[in-house]
Design a protein around this motif. Structure first.
Motif, mmCIF file in Angstrom:
data_model
loop_
_atom_site.group_PDB
_atom_site.id
_atom_site.type_symbol
_atom_site.label_atom_id
_atom_site.label_comp_id
_atom_site.label_asym_id
_atom_site.label_seq_id
_atom_site.Cartn_x
_atom_site.Cartn_y
_atom_site.Cartn_z
ATOM 1 N N TYR A 195 6.121 -5.871 0.784
ATOM 2 C CA TYR A 195 4.856 -5.809 0.241
ATOM 3 C C TYR A 195 4.496 -4.461 -0.772
ATOM 4 O O TYR A 195 3.967 -4.690 -1.869
ATOM 5 C CB TYR A 195 3.854 -5.714 1.274
ATOM 6 C CG TYR A 195 2.544 -5.417 0.857
ATOM 7 C CD1 TYR A 195 1.754 -6.357 -0.047
ATOM 8 C CD2 TYR A 195 1.652 -4.508 1.678
ATOM 9 C CE1 TYR A 195 0.440 -6.273 -0.115
ATOM 10 C CE2 TYR A 195 0.470 -4.424 1.234
ATOM 11 C CZ TYR A 195 0.026 -5.205 0.451
ATOM 12 O OH TYR A 195 -1.779 -4.880 0.093
ATOM 13 N N GLY A 196 5.279 -3.461 -0.213
ATOM 14 C CA GLY A 196 4.983 -2.330 -1.283
ATOM 15 C C GLY A 196 5.687 -2.567 -2.443
ATOM 16 O O GLY A 196 5.287 -2.133 -3.441
ATOM 17 N N GLY A 235 -1.329 -1.371 -0.097
ATOM 18 C CA GLY A 235 -0.914 -1.917 -1.458
ATOM 19 C C GLY A 235 -1.620 -1.350 -2.703
ATOM 20 O O GLY A 235 -1.053 -1.188 -3.762
ATOM 21 N N ALA A 236 -2.820 -0.802 -2.548
ATOM 22 C CA ALA A 236 -3.489 0.025 -3.630
ATOM 23 C C ALA A 236 -2.665 0.992 -3.945
ATOM 24 O O ALA A 236 -2.428 1.505 -5.146
ATOM 25 C CB ALA A 236 -4.953 0.080 -3.287
ATOM 26 N N MET A 284 3.708 -4.738 -4.696
ATOM 27 C CA MET A 284 2.415 -4.072 -5.302
ATOM 28 C C MET A 284 3.010 -3.326 -6.333
ATOM 29 O O MET A 284 2.363 -3.005 -7.619
ATOM 30 C CB MET A 284 1.894 -3.271 -4.165
ATOM 31 C CG MET A 284 0.966 -4.149 -3.330
ATOM 32 S SD MET A 284 0.144 -5.496 -3.868
ATOM 33 C CE MET A 284 -1.318 -4.514 -4.179
ATOM 34 N N TRP A 285 4.240 -2.197 -6.141
ATOM 35 C CA TRP A 285 4.941 -1.586 -7.115
ATOM 36 C C TRP A 285 5.077 -2.236 -8.372
ATOM 37 O O TRP A 285 4.652 -1.585 -9.642
ATOM 38 C CB TRP A 285 5.981 -0.951 -6.334
ATOM 39 C CG TRP A 285 6.803 0.009 -7.055
ATOM 40 C CD1 TRP A 285 7.635 -0.200 -8.218
ATOM 41 C CD2 TRP A 285 6.729 1.388 -7.174
ATOM 42 N NE1 TRP A 285 8.211 1.016 -8.548
ATOM 43 C CE2 TRP A 285 7.568 1.956 -7.975
ATOM 44 C CE3 TRP A 285 6.010 2.364 -6.404
ATOM 45 C CZ2 TRP A 285 7.944 3.419 -8.300
ATOM 46 C CZ3 TRP A 285 6.024 3.647 -6.497
ATOM 47 C CH2 TRP A 285 7.146 4.251 -7.344
ATOM 48 N N LEU A 314 0.717 4.146 -7.520
ATOM 49 C CA LEU A 314 2.112 4.964 -7.598
ATOM 50 C C LEU A 314 3.275 4.388 -8.503
ATOM 51 O O LEU A 314 3.828 5.086 -9.167
ATOM 52 C CB LEU A 314 2.796 5.185 -6.127
ATOM 53 C CG LEU A 314 2.082 6.055 -5.322
ATOM 54 C CD1 LEU A 314 2.802 5.953 -3.639
ATOM 55 C CD2 LEU A 314 2.232 7.478 -5.964
ATOM 56 N N VAL A 347 -6.951 -3.391 -8.423
ATOM 57 C CA VAL A 347 -5.754 -3.939 -7.593
ATOM 58 C C VAL A 347 -5.852 -5.400 -7.494
ATOM 59 O O VAL A 347 -7.178 -5.659 -7.112
ATOM 60 C CB VAL A 347 -5.692 -3.107 -6.311
ATOM 61 C CG1 VAL A 347 -4.461 -3.547 -5.476
ATOM 62 C CG2 VAL A 347 -5.807 -1.628 -6.547
ATOM 63 N N MET A 399 0.748 1.690 -3.284
ATOM 64 C CA MET A 399 1.791 1.343 -4.161
ATOM 65 C C MET A 399 1.561 0.713 -5.606
ATOM 66 O O MET A 399 2.297 1.286 -6.644
ATOM 67 C CB MET A 399 2.619 0.085 -3.414
ATOM 68 C CG MET A 399 3.088 0.513 -2.053
ATOM 69 S SD MET A 399 4.118 1.932 -2.055
ATOM 70 C CE MET A 399 5.557 1.251 -2.662
ATOM 71 N N TRP A 400 0.307 0.197 -5.750
ATOM 72 C CA TRP A 400 -0.281 -0.298 -7.188
ATOM 73 C C TRP A 400 -0.181 0.722 -8.088
ATOM 74 O O TRP A 400 0.427 0.892 -9.000
ATOM 75 C CB TRP A 400 -1.362 -0.987 -6.941
ATOM 76 C CG TRP A 400 -2.097 -1.530 -8.161
ATOM 77 C CD1 TRP A 400 -2.918 -0.716 -9.013
ATOM 78 C CD2 TRP A 400 -1.963 -3.067 -8.634
ATOM 79 N NE1 TRP A 400 -3.391 -1.581 -9.832
ATOM 80 C CE2 TRP A 400 -3.002 -2.842 -9.779
ATOM 81 C CE3 TRP A 400 -1.313 -4.059 -8.440
ATOM 82 C CZ2 TRP A 400 -2.784 -4.054 -10.611
ATOM 83 C CZ3 TRP A 400 -1.363 -5.138 -9.073
ATOM 84 C CH2 TRP A 400 -2.182 -5.410 -10.168
ATOM 85 N N LEU A 450 3.954 -5.215 -9.289
ATOM 86 C CA LEU A 450 2.738 -6.018 -10.092
ATOM 87 C C LEU A 450 1.958 -5.122 -10.790
ATOM 88 O O LEU A 450 1.349 -5.177 -11.728
ATOM 89 C CB LEU A 450 2.081 -6.811 -8.716
ATOM 90 C CG LEU A 450 2.701 -8.004 -8.164
ATOM 91 C CD1 LEU A 450 1.745 -8.658 -7.188
ATOM 92 C CD2 LEU A 450 2.807 -9.080 -9.399
ATOM 93 N N GLY A 451 1.743 -3.712 -10.107
ATOM 94 C CA GLY A 451 0.942 -2.885 -10.862
ATOM 95 C C GLY A 451 1.501 -2.620 -12.323
ATOM 96 O O GLY A 451 0.608 -2.443 -13.198
ATOM 97 N N LYS A 452 2.601 -2.575 -12.421
ATOM 98 C CA LYS A 452 3.313 -2.505 -13.610
ATOM 99 C C LYS A 452 3.237 -3.494 -14.400
ATOM 100 O O LYS A 452 2.795 -3.242 -15.671
ATOM 101 C CB LYS A 452 4.766 -1.953 -13.724
ATOM 102 C CG LYS A 452 4.958 -0.633 -12.594
ATOM 103 C CD LYS A 452 6.344 -0.193 -12.876
ATOM 104 C CE LYS A 452 6.493 0.972 -11.872
ATOM 105 N NZ LYS A 452 7.824 1.584 -12.148
#
Ligand SMILES: Nc1ncnc2c1ncn2[C@@H]1O[C@H](COP(=O)(O)OP(=O)(O)OP(=O)(O)O)[C@@H](O)[C@H]1O
Ligand SMILES: Nc1ncnc2c1ncn2[C@@H]1O[C@H](COP(=O)(O)OP(=O)(O)OP(=O)(O)O)[C@@H](O)[C@H]1O
Ligand SMILES: [Mg+2]
Ligand SMILES: [Mg+2]
Lengths: 401, 401
Positions: free
Chosen positions: B228-229, A229-230, B232-233, A235, B244, A232-233, B235-237
């Motif tokens: 899930y990936g 998860g971290a 996260m991808w 990346l 995280v 992907m976050w 959500l990070g943005k």
């Protein structure tokens, strides 16, 4: 009449690549040379541009398992491979097919015109001494060339120790490669400043990027989820493309997966992921062949347009007086010239080169010395596009289909 | 002398909350009232500000299982709960402890001063008709209040159908809440425009956000990793914090986990994730109590500084002539006033209110009517900070420790 033309072309053509190579020499290259296409854009193609195998480059922090990954795919070490927990691979190593096992130093490869690496000389001697070609006979290498790289460093201090333009080299390989694998491991997730620069230097080749979360059996499932998860976050923020990058989770190693840590999930998930990655790798040669044909066709169209423009410019020149003045006028009004050529030959504006760049090169030439329209050259290319290439694809298909 | 003061304060104090409530009434509120602290910043505290339980708000697209999640934690439906595959919950429902099971309409709750929802009246009648309080006796609700919300919509069209300021309401609740759970399910990953606005409206409360990837047993392990990936991808943005966000992966439902789809990973991973989430939820009351004490102390310090400023301004006023002129001069040079007060009482500049905002409120008052320095009021607060609160914490500790 078509039959006659194929006869002149055929002979001992043995593959799509071979066919393209001969079509280039016989039909496209004469047009390119006549109108100096190479001076205005891409250099003339050489045999190595056709013969080079699809390339896969591996990138990642030190010890994430890049060299081990290649060893795992080949089921043996390549000549000169070093594997170890400390930073081991200290150079760029192209692992490719060859008649016998040997390592060739970078300075030697760079002067071999039949290898697609002559462009690397621009990175200088201190790079070439950190560049190597590792050859061996291997069925996998008949289809794919691998590029092993030195681990990306994490400390800012160490970057200054690189004696050559590291990201520049990576950017050069990225353009030539068909796939770029970014390797991470659960204990080396952080994306250092050098790594960020490396990733930036891949820009324009984002569609080639795949990520491997390697050594995934070194943590338990719940930790793996956190780690993944971290990854992907961060990346998502760094790659900055809307499409999610494909990440393969597994342990790419000869050793069996450590089921004690992963639980039964490992054996199952990792195997499926590994299979997916292999399928994607095996798909590269087929895709690379399709892409080569596409790019060849695009190049032929661009060369034709170029010929139209050059011969039009030549036609506008006066027979005796006022040549300099006309040349200046033509260059100043190049946009109009492009528009006229576009209308006359029913072309798309989007297929034309950039006016500004064209102007710049043009101003170094004497338009009067350009070639007039040579219909035979154009017709040869038209014929190639309309007949030879479709015929070639029909006869040989994609060898990887 | 401390003993006497505690005597006057003690009596039947039964908890930290109860103690703070009484300290406020007896020691801090008199200072706030005397120097009109409430006019310059936060309104006076009411009992409901002390009594309200820690709140957890659930947000997510429709059908991601928000209402089911609450049902699962309570092990029963709350009064007025609707669960179904179509958009079901059509209003904001505060699920809280009460002597018996009942639903109270929004218009009624909003006028109850002993409930912490009077502030919601600013969102108007059409919101209040979509607001409800659901009460029932329940041991979990003795410690936590839940806020169930209508599913976030995906179509742009549907947004315009909301008859009230949806993101405004969510932002209001976010400030009052102790935890905000964003629910996703594998088939509802896309973050719509309305959802993006909702997430933006949480800004400033990012540390309260947790994510639940619910219904994780509806896909197999490999798909789950992809899902899930991808989550996260994006959500990070969107969340745009370096840390995280914590994501809990599982299926928060009464029904047993569907092991056929997930394989053995489900039973193991999901159970551990569910436990982690429960531990985090159970931790909320303890944290909320600590936070309440902290905020109370901060408020007391701010009120003291406020009193120093006001009484200093009053002191500067002339006895008879030139009051208007002095008032104008004081307001114009408010920065100097702040600096003087700071030096005189050895305060930190960072603890002072914003000069601009203070000026604006100040200009609506007649400084001459302000209170002079009343040492007894200040001393009461100092005493509270230095003696009563530490004593209170010593006697009662955090009830959740
Ligand atoms: N899948 C794996 N599981 C467990 N250990 C591994 C795995 N892959 C590699 N290793 C171990 O990790 C260490 C580093 O491996 P390797 O040298 O292949 O990494 P590298 O990325 O090539 O490093 P460098 O950048 O320094 O060249 C070695 O000790 C190797 O045995
Ligand atoms: N963990 C779960 N696993 C499988 N199905 C679930 C799970 N949680 C909820 N469901 C089902 O999903 C559907 C929607 O559930 P629910 O009404 O609780 O969602 P909601 O988020 O409250 O939706 P709304 O926003 O419309 O109120 C119901 O049919 C419910 O049974
Ligand atoms: Mg290596
Ligand atoms: Mg609901």
């Amino acid at each position: 009449k078509g039959a006659k033309k194929t006869q002149s072309f055929s002979g001992a053509v043995t593959s799509v690549t071979d066919g393209l190579k001969r079509l280039y020499t016989e039909k496209l290259k004469p047009l390119e040379v006549a109108y100096r296409f190479n001076d205005f854009g891409s250099p003339l193609l050489t045999n190595s541009d056709f013969d080079s195998k699809p390339m896969v480059m591996l990138l990642g922090q030190y010890s994430t398992g890049k060299t081990t990954f290649i060893k795992h795919l080949l089921r043996c070490n390549y000549p000169g491979a070093h594997i170890g927990p400390e930073p081991t691979t200290d150079r760029f190593i192209v692992v490719m097919s060859g008649p016998d096992e040997r390592s060739i130093p970078g300075n030697t490869i760079a002067v071999h015109a039949e290898m697609p690496f002559t462009g690397l000389t621009t990175f200088g001697g201190s790079f070439l001494s950190k560049f190597e070609c590792s050859q061996m006979p291997h069925p996998l290498l008949d289809n794919i060339t691998f590029v092993d790289t030195p681990g990306v460093l994490s400390g800012e201090k160490q970057r200054t120790q690189r004696s050559y333009d590291f990201t520049g080299v990576i950017s050069w390989f990225a353009a030539k490669c068909d796939m770029i694998l970014l390797l991470f491991d659960p204990h080396k997730l952080d994306i250092s400043d050098e790594f960020k620069r490396v990733i930036s230097s891949l820009r324009g080749n984002d569609d080639k990027i795949r990520v491997v979360l390697n050594k995934a059996d070194q943590v338990d499932t719940q930790q793996l989820m956190r780690v993944y998860g971290a990854l992907m976050w961060s990346l998502g923020k760094i790659l900055n493309t809307p499409e999610v990058v494909r990440v393969y989770i597994g342990s790419f190693n000869d050793k069996p997966i450590d089921e004690a840590a992963t639980g039964p999930i490992g054996a199952d998930l990792f195997e499926r992921e590994q299979n997916d990655l292999l399928v994607d790798l095996m798909d590269i040669p087929r895709k690379a062949c399709d892409r080569r044909v596409n790019e060849f066709v695009k190049r032929a169209r661009a060369a034709k347009i170029h010929a139209y423009i050059i011969s039009h410019l030549k036609k506008e020149m006066p027979a005796l007086m006022g040549k300099a003045k006309t040349q200046r006028k033509l260059i100043d009004n190049l946009e109009d010239v492009f528009a006229k050529v576009q209308r006359e030959f029913h072309l798309h504006a989007g297929d034309f080169p950039s006016v500004e760049e064209f102007k710049e090169v043009l101003s170094r030439y004497n338009i009067d010395e350009f070639e007039k329209m040579k219909h035979k050259l154009i017709q040869a290319v038209d014929n190639m596009l309309g007949y030879d290439i479709p015929e070639l694809l029909k006869n040989f298909r994609n060898p990887y289909d």
